[in-house]
Each structure stands twice: as C-alpha cells, then as structure tokens.
Design a protein around this motif. Structure first.
Motif, short mmCIF file in Angstrom:
data_model
loop_
_atom_site.label_atom_id
_atom_site.label_comp_id
_atom_site.label_asym_id
_atom_site.label_seq_id
_atom_site.Cartn_x
_atom_site.Cartn_y
_atom_site.Cartn_z
N ARG A 54 0.83 -1.21 0.00
CA ARG A 54 0.00 0.00 0.00
C ARG A 54 0.86 1.26 0.00
O ARG A 54 0.46 2.28 -0.57
N CYS A 55 2.02 1.22 0.64
CA CYS A 55 2.94 2.36 0.57
C CYS A 55 3.44 2.56 -0.86
O CYS A 55 3.52 3.70 -1.35
N ILE A 56 3.77 1.46 -1.55
CA ILE A 56 4.25 1.56 -2.93
C ILE A 56 3.18 2.17 -3.83
O ILE A 56 3.46 3.03 -4.68
N GLY A 65 12.03 6.56 5.14
CA GLY A 65 12.63 5.81 4.06
C GLY A 65 12.23 6.36 2.70
O GLY A 65 11.50 7.35 2.60
N THR A 66 12.70 5.71 1.65
CA THR A 66 12.42 6.18 0.29
C THR A 66 11.87 5.05 -0.57
O THR A 66 12.26 3.89 -0.43
N ILE A 67 10.95 5.42 -1.46
CA ILE A 67 10.43 4.52 -2.49
C ILE A 67 10.66 5.23 -3.81
O ILE A 67 10.06 6.28 -4.07
N CYS A 68 11.54 4.68 -4.64
CA CYS A 68 11.87 5.32 -5.91
C CYS A 68 11.40 4.47 -7.09
O CYS A 68 11.66 3.27 -7.13
N PHE A 69 10.71 5.10 -8.01
CA PHE A 69 10.23 4.45 -9.24
C PHE A 69 10.96 5.10 -10.41
O PHE A 69 10.78 6.29 -10.67
N HIS A 70 11.80 4.33 -11.07
CA HIS A 70 12.66 4.86 -12.13
C HIS A 70 13.44 6.09 -11.63
O HIS A 70 13.60 7.07 -12.35
N GLY A 71 13.90 6.01 -10.39
CA GLY A 71 14.71 7.09 -9.83
C GLY A 71 13.92 8.24 -9.26
O GLY A 71 14.51 9.14 -8.64
N THR A 72 12.60 8.26 -9.42
CA THR A 72 11.76 9.33 -8.87
C THR A 72 11.27 8.93 -7.49
O THR A 72 10.65 7.88 -7.33
N ASP A 73 11.56 9.76 -6.49
CA ASP A 73 11.10 9.49 -5.13
C ASP A 73 9.60 9.66 -5.07
O ASP A 73 9.07 10.75 -5.33
N LEU A 74 8.88 8.60 -4.71
CA LEU A 74 7.43 8.66 -4.69
C LEU A 74 6.88 9.51 -3.55
O LEU A 74 5.68 9.77 -3.48
N ALA A 75 7.76 9.95 -2.65
CA ALA A 75 7.32 10.91 -1.63
C ALA A 75 6.94 12.22 -2.30
O ALA A 75 6.16 13.01 -1.75
N LYS A 87 1.17 4.12 -13.92
CA LYS A 87 2.41 3.33 -14.01
C LYS A 87 2.50 2.26 -12.92
O LYS A 87 3.16 1.24 -13.09
N ILE A 88 1.86 2.52 -11.78
CA ILE A 88 1.83 1.56 -10.68
C ILE A 88 0.36 1.29 -10.35
O ILE A 88 -0.39 2.23 -10.09
N ALA A 161 -6.53 -3.04 -13.34
CA ALA A 161 -5.13 -2.68 -13.07
C ALA A 161 -4.33 -2.57 -14.37
O ALA A 161 -3.44 -1.72 -14.48
N MET A 162 -4.64 -3.41 -15.34
CA MET A 162 -3.84 -3.47 -16.56
C MET A 162 -4.26 -2.46 -17.63
O MET A 162 -3.53 -2.24 -18.59
N VAL A 163 -5.42 -1.84 -17.46
CA VAL A 163 -5.98 -0.99 -18.52
C VAL A 163 -5.09 0.21 -18.83
O VAL A 163 -5.09 0.72 -19.96
N THR A 164 -4.31 0.68 -17.87
CA THR A 164 -3.44 1.84 -18.10
C THR A 164 -2.06 1.45 -18.62
O THR A 164 -1.21 2.33 -18.82
N GLY A 165 -1.82 0.14 -18.80
CA GLY A 165 -0.51 -0.31 -19.24
C GLY A 165 0.57 -0.08 -18.20
O GLY A 165 1.62 0.49 -18.50
N PRO A 166 0.37 -0.52 -16.95
CA PRO A 166 1.33 -0.25 -15.88
C PRO A 166 2.65 -1.00 -16.07
O PRO A 166 2.69 -2.04 -16.72
N GLU A 167 3.70 -0.46 -15.49
CA GLU A 167 4.99 -1.14 -15.48
C GLU A 167 5.15 -2.01 -14.24
O GLU A 167 5.94 -2.95 -14.24
N LEU A 168 4.40 -1.69 -13.18
CA LEU A 168 4.47 -2.44 -11.92
C LEU A 168 3.06 -2.64 -11.38
O LEU A 168 2.28 -1.68 -11.33
N VAL A 169 2.73 -3.87 -10.99
CA VAL A 169 1.44 -4.16 -10.37
C VAL A 169 1.69 -4.81 -9.02
O VAL A 169 2.44 -5.79 -8.92
N VAL A 170 1.07 -4.25 -7.99
CA VAL A 170 1.11 -4.84 -6.65
C VAL A 170 -0.10 -5.75 -6.52
O VAL A 170 -1.25 -5.29 -6.64
#
Length: 351
Positions: A54-56, A65-75, A87-88, A161-170
């Motif tokens: 859920r944090c991701i 802490g940090t959560i980075c997606f392709h180098g972008t800090d999700l904070a 994307k997620i 979840a897939m309709v947007t073409g995500p790169e990551l699915v939780v």
C-alpha cells in the motif's frame, strides 16, 4: 538490468488512538524489482506485507525511508503526478469487496483511464482490450459484479489494473479468496500477461506454493522486516534464516509424495509490534539463538548472488537444513498439469 522500483529503509508507524504508543508495522524494509520480474513477498499474517504494498501504490504514506520508481522518489508523488499516472497499479485480495456493486464492469475497468484525459472512444477501446486481455467476454461490459463468479470478478480487478498499461502491479493475495481451479487460472493468466507485456509484479501472499510457482525472487518478512531475500529456487530449496526455514516447513504441497524436510522448529508467540524486543525479533522463538542475538539486530549479510539474510548464524541454519529438490519437483509437476489443461477460453456472460 536496472530496477524500476527501489525501496530503501522503509518505515511505517500507525498511532494508537488515545495512546502515545504506535504499531511498528514496517521496520527498515529495503528491496528492488526489475522490469518483467515477480518478487514474492511472504510472511505470516501481520508481518507487514500488505502495508509495504500500500505504501508503494500510494494508498498510505510511509513514516520514513524512500520509495523510488525509475529514480523518482514517490514521496514527491504530487509533483510528478502526471508522469506517474497509471504506471503503478494495485490488485486487491477480495474481488467482491474491491468492485463497486453500483458500477457496470465496463465503468469499473475504464475508471483508471479518467485522469489520463482520454476521449470516450479511446477509453472504450482500451477497456475492451483489457477485458480481452483477461479472457472475459465483451458482453460482460454491461454486467454488474454480483452477476459474476469470484474468479471472473478477480479477472475484472486485474483488467482494471492493466488498462493503463502499468509497469508495476502490486498483487495483494490475489488468489486467496478463490477456489483451486480459479486460483490456477488466475496464476496462469498473470504469467501470460507478464510474458506479453514485461510487467513487473510484487506478489504478496502467505500461500508459499503459489509464490514459488510464480516468483523469480522471494523476500521473507517477519515483524515488519525482510529477514531473507534471494532467488525463489535458492530461498525455497536452501533457506539460511531460521524463520524462512520454519515457514517453509509448514507448507503442504498438493502432491502425495512431496514432503519438506526441516530441522527448524519455531516455538513461542510472536512479539507485539507495539513493543518490539531489543536485538533480533526472532530471538525468543529461535532454536539457534545466542546471547548476541538478544543484544544486537543482525545486519543484512550477502550470502550469494542477490541473496541476503539477517542472521548471525545463517551458515549453521543452512547446514541444518537438508539439501532439497522438493520445490523443483513440485514446479515440474505443476507445469505438467498446466500444460495438460485446456487453453484459457473467454468466460461466458451471465444468463
């Protein structure tokens, strides 16, 4: 290959109403996921798996802490909102509870497309494509969730979840509410989608046999910490943390001749996440405990390629567990059964 998601030293605290105490749900989690990879996140109920997911996904905010997606800090998610849209994505555990009973299936699947500001025809085309992707009949677009079986409902959740073409699915326990046949179909569906789209998955589950079947790598959680992570084959066949070994010994494989041998038996109760013990959180339950374990938290130690473990006595744990090919045999048997099964065909619309 560079990771699309990198988590460093993630913490999450939940305050207890009317008290100064907090629930220490996540305690310094670090992990990464590469494109097209499935990372299985396993552990007992209450270990913090869903909280990490859920944090991701941005459903809750981490405490540190940090959560980075392709180098972008999700904070800084709000700052990069447009670039991160779709994307997620997240698939929930209970398909019936995660679908709005007042919305038609087409509306539910197409809802994540609304923030993308696409025209109506494009949204409908992408919605139909997503429905086809999960092998559901297009006639179901005008159906309501109550008209669908639980396996079909979860396919709708995956399509959404897939309709947007995500790169990551939780995926949070996506098969736990399903019967064995529907579970196998959903796992086969997820693997096919990943092969076609190179989508990365964080697969959260307590069903270790399913995790072994779908995952490339596995991270084992205990009281908000990842105590061991490595390739699925390595962790399942030769675990080096007492908790991993004890957890695996409880797995019941669906084959009469398969049995997991383990000399690690965990005793006692899980400590409270409100008052965590000093040192290793497993010390009070571990048969390998030494005085140092009660004083110090074991740091992450690299014991192989992308294989790390938090345990001062990991070598002794590994030596105590007989080398096993049990899960490899299980994998071959499962692949044989799936290969023998009929092709995945479109689900019929309600009558």
């Amino acid at each position: 290959m560079s990771a699309i998601l990198t988590i460093e030293n993630l913490y999450k605290r939940f305050p207890i109403a009317g008290s100064k105490q907090v629930v220490q749900a996540i305690n310094g989690v670090s992990l990464s996921i590469e494109p097209g990879e499935t990372l299985g996140l396993v552990g007992e109920s209450g270990s913090g798996k869903t909280t990490v997911g859920r944090c991701i996904a941005g459903l809750i905010e981490p405490s540190g802490g940090t959560i980075c997606f392709h180098g972008t800090d999700l904070a800084e998610r709000k700052q990069h909102r447009q670039a991160l849209l779709g994307k997620i994505q997240f698939v929930f555990q209970e398909p019936n509870e995660s679908l709005d009973p007042r919305m038609k299936i087409g509306e539910t699947i197409g809802e994540p497309l609304l923030p993308l500001k696409l025209d109506r025809e494009t949204r409908r085309r992408k919605t139909v494509d997503a429905l086809n992707l999960v092998r559901l009949d297009p006639e179901l677009l005008d159906a309501y969730p109550s008209e669908l079986a639980s396996g079909q409902q979860q396919r709708v959740g995956i399509a959404r979840a897939m309709v947007t073409g995500p790169e990551l699915v939780v995926l949070d326990e996506p098969t736990s509410a399903l019967d064995p046949t529907a579970r196998a179909e959903i796992i086969d569906l997820l693997r096919r989608i990943q092969a076609e789209r190179n989508t990365a998955y964080l697969f959260i589950s307590h069903d270790l046999s399913t995790v072994r079947f779908i995952s490339h790598r596995v991270a084992v959680m205990y009281l908000g910490m990842i105590v061991e992570q490595g390739s699925a084959e390595t962790v399942f066949n030769r675990p080096q943390h007492p908790y991993s070994s004890g957890l695996l010994s409880s797995v019941m494989l669906p084959h009469p001749h398969l049995k997991i041998e383990s000399s690690v038996s965990l005793k006692g109760e899980i400590p409270s996440p409100i008052n965590l013990p000093k040192g290793c959180f497993l010390a009070s339950r571990c048969p390998f405990v030494i005085d140092r374990c009660r004083r110090e938290m074991p740091p992450a130690e690299i014991v192989g390629e992308r294989h790390s473990v938090h345990c001062f006595r990991h070598a002794d744990v590994a030596a105590s567990v007989p080398a096993s090919d049990t899960f490899n045999v299980f994998m071959r048997e499962a692949e044989r059964i799936l290969g023998r099964a009929a092709p995945d065909s479109p689900a019929a619309p309600p009558q």
